[in-house]
Design an enzyme around this catalytic site. Structure first.
Site, PDB file in Angstrom:
ATOM      1  N   ASP A  88       0.831  -1.216   0.000  1.00 10.59           N
ATOM      2  CA  ASP A  88       0.000   0.000   0.000  1.00 10.59           C
ATOM      3  C   ASP A  88       0.863   1.262   0.000  1.00 10.59           C
ATOM      4  O   ASP A  88       1.982   1.256   0.514  1.00 10.59           O
ATOM      5  CB  ASP A  88      -0.913  -0.027   1.238  1.00 10.59           C
ATOM      6  CG  ASP A  88      -2.083   0.933   1.104  1.00 10.59           C
ATOM      7  OD1 ASP A  88      -2.393   1.361  -0.030  1.00 10.59           O
ATOM      8  OD2 ASP A  88      -2.690   1.255   2.146  1.00 10.59           O
TER       9      ASP A  88
ATOM     10  N   ASN B  12       1.243   3.370  -2.922  1.00 11.83           N
ATOM     11  CA  ASN B  12       1.747   3.779  -4.236  1.00 11.83           C
ATOM     12  C   ASN B  12       1.178   5.129  -4.668  1.00 11.83           C
ATOM     13  O   ASN B  12       1.902   5.987  -5.194  1.00 11.83           O
ATOM     14  CB  ASN B  12       1.354   2.755  -5.310  1.00 11.83           C
ATOM     15  CG  ASN B  12       1.990   1.405  -5.094  1.00 11.83           C
ATOM     16  OD1 ASN B  12       2.903   1.268  -4.295  1.00 11.83           O
ATOM     17  ND2 ASN B  12       1.498   0.400  -5.804  1.00 11.83           N
ATOM     18  N   GLY B  13      -0.128   5.297  -4.454  1.00 11.53           N
ATOM     19  CA  GLY B  13      -0.793   6.530  -4.884  1.00 11.53           C
ATOM     20  C   GLY B  13      -0.224   7.735  -4.150  1.00 11.53           C
ATOM     21  O   GLY B  13       0.124   8.757  -4.758  1.00 11.53           O
TER      22      GLY B  13
ATOM     23  N   HIS C  67       2.368   3.281  -8.932  1.00 10.17           N
ATOM     24  CA  HIS C  67       2.179   1.838  -9.139  1.00 10.17           C
ATOM     25  C   HIS C  67       3.375   1.244  -9.894  1.00 10.17           C
ATOM     26  O   HIS C  67       3.805   0.134  -9.600  1.00 10.17           O
ATOM     27  CB  HIS C  67       0.883   1.570  -9.902  1.00 10.17           C
ATOM     28  CG  HIS C  67      -0.344   1.946  -9.128  1.00 10.17           C
ATOM     29  ND1 HIS C  67      -0.543   1.570  -7.822  1.00 10.17           N
ATOM     30  CD2 HIS C  67      -1.451   2.673  -9.464  1.00 10.17           C
ATOM     31  CE1 HIS C  67      -1.699   2.042  -7.393  1.00 10.17           C
ATOM     32  NE2 HIS C  67      -2.275   2.720  -8.376  1.00 10.17           N
TER      33      HIS C  67
ATOM     34  N   SER D  49      -7.497  -5.564  -5.128  1.00 11.51           N
ATOM     35  CA  SER D  49      -8.568  -6.138  -4.313  1.00 11.51           C
ATOM     36  C   SER D  49      -9.900  -6.097  -5.056  1.00 11.51           C
ATOM     37  O   SER D  49     -10.060  -5.365  -6.038  1.00 11.51           O
ATOM     38  CB  SER D  49      -8.689  -5.373  -2.992  1.00 11.51           C
ATOM     39  OG  SER D  49      -9.351  -4.139  -3.193  1.00 11.51           O
TER      40      SER D  49
ATOM     41  N   ASN E  86     -10.989  -2.643  -5.368  1.00 12.41           N
ATOM     42  CA  ASN E  86     -10.212  -1.666  -6.138  1.00 12.41           C
ATOM     43  C   ASN E  86     -10.861  -1.291  -7.479  1.00 12.41           C
ATOM     44  O   ASN E  86     -10.459  -0.320  -8.106  1.00 12.41           O
ATOM     45  CB  ASN E  86      -8.775  -2.149  -6.365  1.00 12.41           C
ATOM     46  CG  ASN E  86      -7.913  -2.074  -5.118  1.00 12.41           C
ATOM     47  OD1 ASN E  86      -7.015  -2.880  -4.914  1.00 12.41           O
ATOM     48  ND2 ASN E  86      -8.171  -1.106  -4.244  1.00 12.41           N
ATOM     49  N   TRP E  87     -11.917  -2.036  -7.881  1.00 13.16           N
ATOM     50  CA  TRP E  87     -12.647  -1.638  -9.103  1.00 13.16           C
ATOM     51  C   TRP E  87     -13.340  -0.295  -8.924  1.00 13.16           C
ATOM     52  O   TRP E  87     -13.750   0.323  -9.899  1.00 13.16           O
ATOM     53  CB  TRP E  87     -13.702  -2.702  -9.453  1.00 13.16           C
ATOM     54  CG  TRP E  87     -13.128  -4.043  -9.742  1.00 13.16           C
ATOM     55  CD1 TRP E  87     -13.124  -5.123  -8.898  1.00 13.16           C
ATOM     56  CD2 TRP E  87     -12.477  -4.485 -10.953  1.00 13.16           C
ATOM     57  NE1 TRP E  87     -12.508  -6.201  -9.515  1.00 13.16           N
ATOM     58  CE2 TRP E  87     -12.116  -5.838 -10.773  1.00 13.16           C
ATOM     59  CE3 TRP E  87     -12.175  -3.859 -12.167  1.00 13.16           C
ATOM     60  CZ2 TRP E  87     -11.454  -6.581 -11.755  1.00 13.16           C
ATOM     61  CZ3 TRP E  87     -11.529  -4.605 -13.144  1.00 13.16           C
ATOM     62  CH2 TRP E  87     -11.173  -5.936 -12.938  1.00 13.16           C
TER      63      TRP E  87
ATOM     64  N   ARG F  18     -12.058   2.386  -8.168  1.00 10.33           N
ATOM     65  CA  ARG F  18     -11.158   3.489  -8.566  1.00 10.33           C
ATOM     66  C   ARG F  18     -11.507   3.968  -9.970  1.00 10.33           C
ATOM     67  O   ARG F  18     -12.306   3.335 -10.658  1.00 10.33           O
ATOM     68  CB  ARG F  18      -9.713   3.010  -8.478  1.00 10.33           C
ATOM     69  CG  ARG F  18      -9.371   2.648  -7.042  1.00 10.33           C
ATOM     70  CD  ARG F  18      -7.932   2.327  -6.873  1.00 10.33           C
ATOM     71  NE  ARG F  18      -7.672   2.024  -5.462  1.00 10.33           N
ATOM     72  CZ  ARG F  18      -6.484   2.049  -4.909  1.00 10.33           C
ATOM     73  NH1 ARG F  18      -5.422   2.350  -5.629  1.00 10.33           N
ATOM     74  NH2 ARG F  18      -6.329   1.783  -3.627  1.00 10.33           N
TER      75      ARG F  18
ATOM     76  N   SER G 154      -8.010  -4.676   5.172  1.00 11.08           N
ATOM     77  CA  SER G 154      -8.676  -4.438   3.878  1.00 11.08           C
ATOM     78  C   SER G 154      -9.030  -5.730   3.133  1.00 11.08           C
ATOM     79  O   SER G 154      -8.783  -5.843   1.931  1.00 11.08           O
ATOM     80  CB  SER G 154      -7.805  -3.522   2.994  1.00 11.08           C
ATOM     81  OG  SER G 154      -7.557  -2.294   3.647  1.00 11.08           O
TER      82      SER G 154
ATOM     83  N   GLU H  21       1.090 -13.024  12.601  1.00  8.22           N
ATOM     84  CA  GLU H  21       1.605 -11.811  13.234  1.00  8.22           C
ATOM     85  C   GLU H  21       1.430 -10.681  12.224  1.00  8.22           C
ATOM     86  O   GLU H  21       1.542 -10.908  11.018  1.00  8.22           O
ATOM     87  CB  GLU H  21       3.095 -11.976  13.539  1.00  8.22           C
ATOM     88  CG  GLU H  21       3.414 -13.064  14.534  1.00  8.22           C
ATOM     89  CD  GLU H  21       3.027 -12.680  15.955  1.00  8.22           C
ATOM     90  OE1 GLU H  21       3.163 -11.493  16.307  1.00  8.22           O
ATOM     91  OE2 GLU H  21       2.594 -13.571  16.707  1.00  8.22           O
TER      92      GLU H  21
HETATM   93  C1  IPE Z   1      -5.428  -2.792  -0.140  1.00  5.23           C
HETATM   94  O1  IPE Z   1      -5.110  -1.454  -0.285  1.00  5.23           O
HETATM   95  C2  IPE Z   1      -5.408  -3.489  -1.468  1.00  5.23           C
HETATM   96  C3  IPE Z   1      -4.083  -3.661  -2.070  1.00  5.23           C
HETATM   97  C4  IPE Z   1      -2.941  -3.335  -1.535  1.00  5.23           C
HETATM   98  C5  IPE Z   1      -4.084  -4.272  -3.368  1.00  5.23           C
HETATM   99  P1  IPE Z   1      -6.218  -0.337  -0.470  1.00  5.23           P
HETATM  100  O2  IPE Z   1      -5.504   0.960  -0.576  1.00  5.23           O
HETATM  101  O3  IPE Z   1      -7.129  -0.703  -1.582  1.00  5.23           O
HETATM  102  O4  IPE Z   1      -7.045  -0.445   0.882  1.00  5.23           O
HETATM  103  P2  IPE Z   1      -7.897   0.665   1.653  1.00  5.23           P
HETATM  104  O5  IPE Z   1      -8.875   1.240   0.657  1.00  5.23           O
HETATM  105  O6  IPE Z   1      -6.935   1.696   2.141  1.00  5.23           O
HETATM  106  O7  IPE Z   1      -8.553  -0.064   2.772  1.00  5.23           O
HETATM  107  C1  IPE Z   2      -1.690   0.120  -3.255  1.00  3.13           C
HETATM  108  O1  IPE Z   2      -1.422   1.474  -3.335  1.00  3.13           O
HETATM  109  C2  IPE Z   2      -1.819  -0.531  -4.606  1.00  3.13           C
HETATM  110  C3  IPE Z   2      -3.201  -0.918  -4.959  1.00  3.13           C
HETATM  111  C4  IPE Z   2      -4.237  -0.875  -4.181  1.00  3.13           C
HETATM  112  C5  IPE Z   2      -3.407  -1.405  -6.313  1.00  3.13           C
HETATM  113  P1  IPE Z   2      -2.600   2.523  -3.314  1.00  3.13           P
HETATM  114  O2  IPE Z   2      -2.972   2.828  -4.721  1.00  3.13           O
HETATM  115  O3  IPE Z   2      -3.724   2.088  -2.462  1.00  3.13           O
HETATM  116  O4  IPE Z   2      -1.888   3.784  -2.687  1.00  3.13           O
HETATM  117  P2  IPE Z   2      -2.532   4.831  -1.675  1.00  3.13           P
HETATM  118  O5  IPE Z   2      -3.045   4.056  -0.514  1.00  3.13           O
HETATM  119  O6  IPE Z   2      -3.636   5.524  -2.404  1.00  3.13           O
HETATM  120  O7  IPE Z   2      -1.409   5.727  -1.324  1.00  3.13           O
HETATM  121 MG    MG Z   3      -4.143   2.354  -0.520  1.00  2.00          MG
END
Ligand code: IPE
Ligand code: IPE
Ligand code: MG
Length: 244
Positions: free
Chosen positions: A22, A24-25, A39, A67, A70-71, A73, A198, A209
């Site tokens: 988690d 990347n964004g 990403h 996940s 994640n659709w 988005r 998540s 753990e």
């Molecule tokens: C969990 O991260 C899914 C992946 C790392 C693929 P998310 O960024 O989607 O989770 P939430 O929305 O913060 O719970």
């Molecule tokens: C995790 O990074 C990767 C995926 C869920 C695909 P995010 O895209 O959730 O990054 P943040 O949480 O928005 O920083």
């Molecule tokens: Mg995230």
């Protein structure tokens, strides 16, 4: 730092680490770049972490890549991620095969494009004889979705007379999960400072753990990965019992 190994690690027994990749964004946004840049940087980290597994004593590595939620988005981000998964498979297939890594995917393939599913199947087949590291990639994966699909298949077998309700126990249910070929995770690491799971490996992580770290996934180095895995050796797991 002295290398601490758990008895499981030093005995060569399976040692399963699962990562919620988690942040990347946020990594990209902090730099004023589009989320997809984060990403791409994140995908680069995967290679070095997979390579480090044998030295870190990790036999099984499971990565949460996308996940079932994640659709939600934007279409741009989802399409960019799907392109990235294809690119990852194309770029890494040969290296993974040569490094002895066995790759498998978990999650519901039904919603993924046929051509991507074909690439996933091919990579699984290409690496099927490998066993130095078992890499599992969770793509369109959700723990509730997985348990629901397992329950549906179990119900079907009962309907068909293959099983009866008396056969339904934890062991039988686990055989219907996507992870039927995997040991339960010993350690779950989530990057980016969020302390939640998540919908990741809900059933399998009952006694895992957890390690929640602030580093954003694109900054997560193999050294930090190894340090966390090694410090796990000092934790005491009781599995509901007591220690003398
Ligand atoms: C969990 O991260 C899914 C992946 C790392 C693929 P998310 O960024 O989607 O989770 P939430 O929305 O913060 O719970
Ligand atoms: C995790 O990074 C990767 C995926 C869920 C695909 P995010 O895209 O959730 O990054 P943040 O949480 O928005 O920083
Ligand atoms: Mg995230």
């Amino acid at each position: 730092m002295a290398k601490i190994t758990t008895s499981a690690q030093s005995s060569g027994a399976p040692f399963h680490v699962a990562c919620i990749m988690d942040g990347n964004g946020r990594w990209a946004q902090m730099r004023g770049r589009p989320r997809l840049v984060g990403h791409h940087m994140g995908a680069k980290r995967v290679r070095e972490i997979v390579q480090r597994c044998p030295d870190a004593g990790v036999t099984h590595l499971t990565l949460f890549a996308f996940s079932t939620e994640n659709w939600k988005r934007t279409q741009t981000e989802v399409a960019g991620l799907m392109r990235l998964f294809r690119r990852y498979i194309i770029n890494e297939a040969k290296g993974l095969k040569n490094a002895g890594v066995r790759v498998r995917f978990i999650g519901d393939r039904i919603r993924l494009e046929d051509s991507l599913v074909k690439m996933m199947d091919d990579l699984e087949m290409l690496t099927a004889d490998n066993s130095s590291v078992h890499l599992t990639i969770a793509l369109n994966y959700g723990g509730r979705d997985e348990v629901t699909r397992a329950a549906r298949r179990l119900a079907y077998e009962i309907e068909q007379g293959e099983l009866t309700h008396k056969d339904v126990d934890a062991e039988t249910l686990a055989r219907f999960l996507d992870t039927r070929f995997l040991p339960d995770p010993d350690l779950v690491i989530r990057t980016s400072g969020e302390a939640r799971i998540s919908n990741f490996l809900l059933w399998q992580s009952a006694y895992a753990e957890y390690e929640f770290i602030d580093t954003l996934w694109p900054d997560f180095s193999a050294d930090e990965f190894q340090r966390i895995v090694e410090s796990y050796g000092s934790r005491e797991r009781r599995f509901g019992g007591v220690t003398a």
